[in-house]
Write an enzyme that holds these catalytic residues in place. Structure first.
Site, PDB file in Angstrom:
ATOM      1  N   LYS A   1     -17.905  -6.977   6.977  1.00  0.00           N
ATOM      2  CA  LYS A   1     -16.619  -7.660   6.868  1.00  0.00           C
ATOM      3  C   LYS A   1     -15.901  -7.611   8.216  1.00  0.00           C
ATOM      4  O   LYS A   1     -15.691  -6.522   8.752  1.00  0.00           O
ATOM      5  CB  LYS A   1     -15.785  -6.922   5.803  1.00  0.00           C
ATOM      6  CG  LYS A   1     -14.809  -7.780   5.042  1.00  0.00           C
ATOM      7  CD  LYS A   1     -14.343  -7.011   3.818  1.00  0.00           C
ATOM      8  CE  LYS A   1     -12.995  -7.433   3.338  1.00  0.00           C
ATOM      9  NZ  LYS A   1     -12.512  -6.666   2.191  1.00  0.00           N
TER      10      LYS A   1
ATOM     11  N   ARG B   1      -2.758  -5.830  -8.712  1.00  0.00           N
ATOM     12  CA  ARG B   1      -1.622  -6.725  -8.525  1.00  0.00           C
ATOM     13  C   ARG B   1      -1.546  -7.813  -9.580  1.00  0.00           C
ATOM     14  O   ARG B   1      -0.531  -8.074 -10.168  1.00  0.00           O
ATOM     15  CB  ARG B   1      -1.688  -7.371  -7.146  1.00  0.00           C
ATOM     16  CG  ARG B   1      -1.292  -6.473  -6.024  1.00  0.00           C
ATOM     17  CD  ARG B   1      -1.796  -6.966  -4.722  1.00  0.00           C
ATOM     18  NE  ARG B   1      -3.248  -6.903  -4.684  1.00  0.00           N
ATOM     19  CZ  ARG B   1      -3.974  -7.140  -3.610  1.00  0.00           C
ATOM     20  NH1 ARG B   1      -3.400  -7.483  -2.491  1.00  0.00           N
ATOM     21  NH2 ARG B   1      -5.289  -7.044  -3.659  1.00  0.00           N
TER      22      ARG B   1
ATOM     23  N   SER C   1      -2.937  -7.770   2.638  1.00  0.00           N
ATOM     24  CA  SER C   1      -3.129  -7.713   4.100  1.00  0.00           C
ATOM     25  C   SER C   1      -3.516  -9.076   4.643  1.00  0.00           C
ATOM     26  O   SER C   1      -3.065  -9.485   5.719  1.00  0.00           O
ATOM     27  CB  SER C   1      -4.200  -6.684   4.454  1.00  0.00           C
ATOM     28  OG  SER C   1      -3.810  -5.420   4.018  1.00  0.00           O
TER      29      SER C   1
ATOM     30  N   HIS D   1       0.848  -1.203   0.000  1.00  0.00           N
ATOM     31  CA  HIS D   1       0.000   0.000   0.000  1.00  0.00           C
ATOM     32  C   HIS D   1       0.885   1.255   0.000  1.00  0.00           C
ATOM     33  O   HIS D   1       0.633   2.204  -0.740  1.00  0.00           O
ATOM     34  CB  HIS D   1      -0.868   0.054   1.262  1.00  0.00           C
ATOM     35  CG  HIS D   1      -1.912  -1.013   1.365  1.00  0.00           C
ATOM     36  ND1 HIS D   1      -2.054  -1.809   2.473  1.00  0.00           N
ATOM     37  CD2 HIS D   1      -2.887  -1.411   0.512  1.00  0.00           C
ATOM     38  CE1 HIS D   1      -3.062  -2.638   2.309  1.00  0.00           C
ATOM     39  NE2 HIS D   1      -3.588  -2.430   1.114  1.00  0.00           N
TER      40      HIS D   1
HETATM   41  P1  ADP Z   1      -9.833  -3.859  -0.423  1.00  0.00           P
HETATM   42  O1  ADP Z   1     -10.461  -4.709   0.626  1.00  0.00           O
HETATM   43  O2  ADP Z   1     -10.686  -2.716  -0.881  1.00  0.00           O
HETATM   44  O3  ADP Z   1      -9.203  -4.600  -1.566  1.00  0.00           O
HETATM   45  P2  ADP Z   1      -7.162  -3.464   0.599  1.00  0.00           P
HETATM   46  O4  ADP Z   1      -6.801  -2.726   1.827  1.00  0.00           O
HETATM   47  O5  ADP Z   1      -6.875  -4.920   0.557  1.00  0.00           O
HETATM   48  O6  ADP Z   1      -8.683  -3.121   0.374  1.00  0.00           O
HETATM   49  O7  ADP Z   1      -6.459  -2.791  -0.644  1.00  0.00           O
HETATM   50  C1  ADP Z   1      -6.672  -1.445  -0.983  1.00  0.00           C
HETATM   51  C2  ADP Z   1      -6.136  -1.211  -2.385  1.00  0.00           C
HETATM   52  O8  ADP Z   1      -4.738  -1.432  -2.370  1.00  0.00           O
HETATM   53  C3  ADP Z   1      -6.703  -2.151  -3.438  1.00  0.00           C
HETATM   54  O9  ADP Z   1      -6.819  -1.438  -4.636  1.00  0.00           O
HETATM   55  C4  ADP Z   1      -5.659  -3.227  -3.559  1.00  0.00           C
HETATM   56  O10 ADP Z   1      -5.660  -3.805  -4.845  1.00  0.00           O
HETATM   57  C5  ADP Z   1      -4.407  -2.407  -3.339  1.00  0.00           C
HETATM   58  N1  ADP Z   1      -3.314  -3.222  -2.822  1.00  0.00           N
HETATM   59  C6  ADP Z   1      -3.328  -4.087  -1.798  1.00  0.00           C
HETATM   60  N2  ADP Z   1      -2.113  -4.669  -1.610  1.00  0.00           N
HETATM   61  C7  ADP Z   1      -1.321  -4.140  -2.573  1.00  0.00           C
HETATM   62  C8  ADP Z   1       0.028  -4.346  -2.955  1.00  0.00           C
HETATM   63  N3  ADP Z   1       0.798  -5.235  -2.361  1.00  0.00           N
HETATM   64  N4  ADP Z   1       0.498  -3.624  -3.972  1.00  0.00           N
HETATM   65  C9  ADP Z   1      -0.293  -2.754  -4.610  1.00  0.00           C
HETATM   66  N5  ADP Z   1      -1.569  -2.527  -4.353  1.00  0.00           N
HETATM   67  C10 ADP Z   1      -2.088  -3.207  -3.332  1.00  0.00           C
END
Ligand code: ADP
Length: 163
Positions: free
Chosen positions: A41, A90, A128, A17
């Site tokens: 969730k 990703r 995450s 992130h």
């Molecule tokens: P959500 O539950 O909305 O997917 P996340 O917190 O998992 O929320 O992710 C928020 C955003 O960050 C999403 O667009 C996700 O694709 C992106 N994201 C998550 N992990 C990574 C990563 N390792 N690299 C790039 N983008 C990421």
């Protein structure tokens, strides 16, 4: 320059992130990290904890703010006077869900633009959910999350063990 929102669950925020946030902060006038409040969730950390962690690791970025939002992201976009929803892409597996969301948001507000950034190669496999799992199984997560997040994760898992 446009203003962007970076919405997500951030449970917890990872180096993947942060890679997107740091690069986006150079491209947009401002980037708001928006912790989406989702009652359906279950999450490991509360919204406040997730906001604290995001704030701690973006303190050095003056045009990055952290907020939470319950409701439609297009409403948040309007209230923050922003134009762009930023998401990370990703793998192909992210695509279908993202495609659906971008089109729905566009339908709700035709002025809403969703933009995608690809993570640096080393973060492509980072999520995450994987970090939570890895930490729970005793794996080393230090290269995937900032030190403050690692400490909070370890503490939370210890609490869970002791309860
Ligand atoms: P959500 O539950 O909305 O997917 P996340 O917190 O998992 O929320 O992710 C928020 C955003 O960050 C999403 O667009 C996700 O694709 C992106 N994201 C998550 N992990 C990574 C990563 N390792 N690299 C790039 N983008 C990421």
């Amino acid at each position: 320059m446009a203003r962007a929102l970076y919405p997500g669950t951030f449970d917890p925020i990872t180096n993947g992130h942060l890679d997107i946030i740091r690069r986006a902060a150079q491209l947009f006038e401002s980037v708001d990290i928006v912790i989406a409040v989702n009652m359906r969730k279950a999450s490991l950390f509360s919204v406040e904890e997730r906001m604290d962690m995001a704030r701690e690791c973006t303190r050095d970025l003056p045009n990055v703010a952290v907020l939470s939002h319950a409701g439609l992201m297009v409403d948040c976009l309007r209230s923050r006077n922003a134009q762009v929803l930023l998401r990370g892409l990703r793998a192909v597996s992210d695509f279908e869900y993202e495609f659906q969301m971008a089109l729905m948001n566009k339908k709700l507000d035709p002025s809403c633009e969703t933009m995608y950034m690809m993570p640096s190669e080393k973060y492509t496999y980072l999520a995450s959910s994987v970090i939570r799992e890895l930490a729970a199984l005793g794996g080393n997560i230090s290269e995937f999350v900032p030190p403050g997040v690692e400490t909070r994760l370890r503490d939370r898992l210890k609490e869970a063990e002791n309860s």
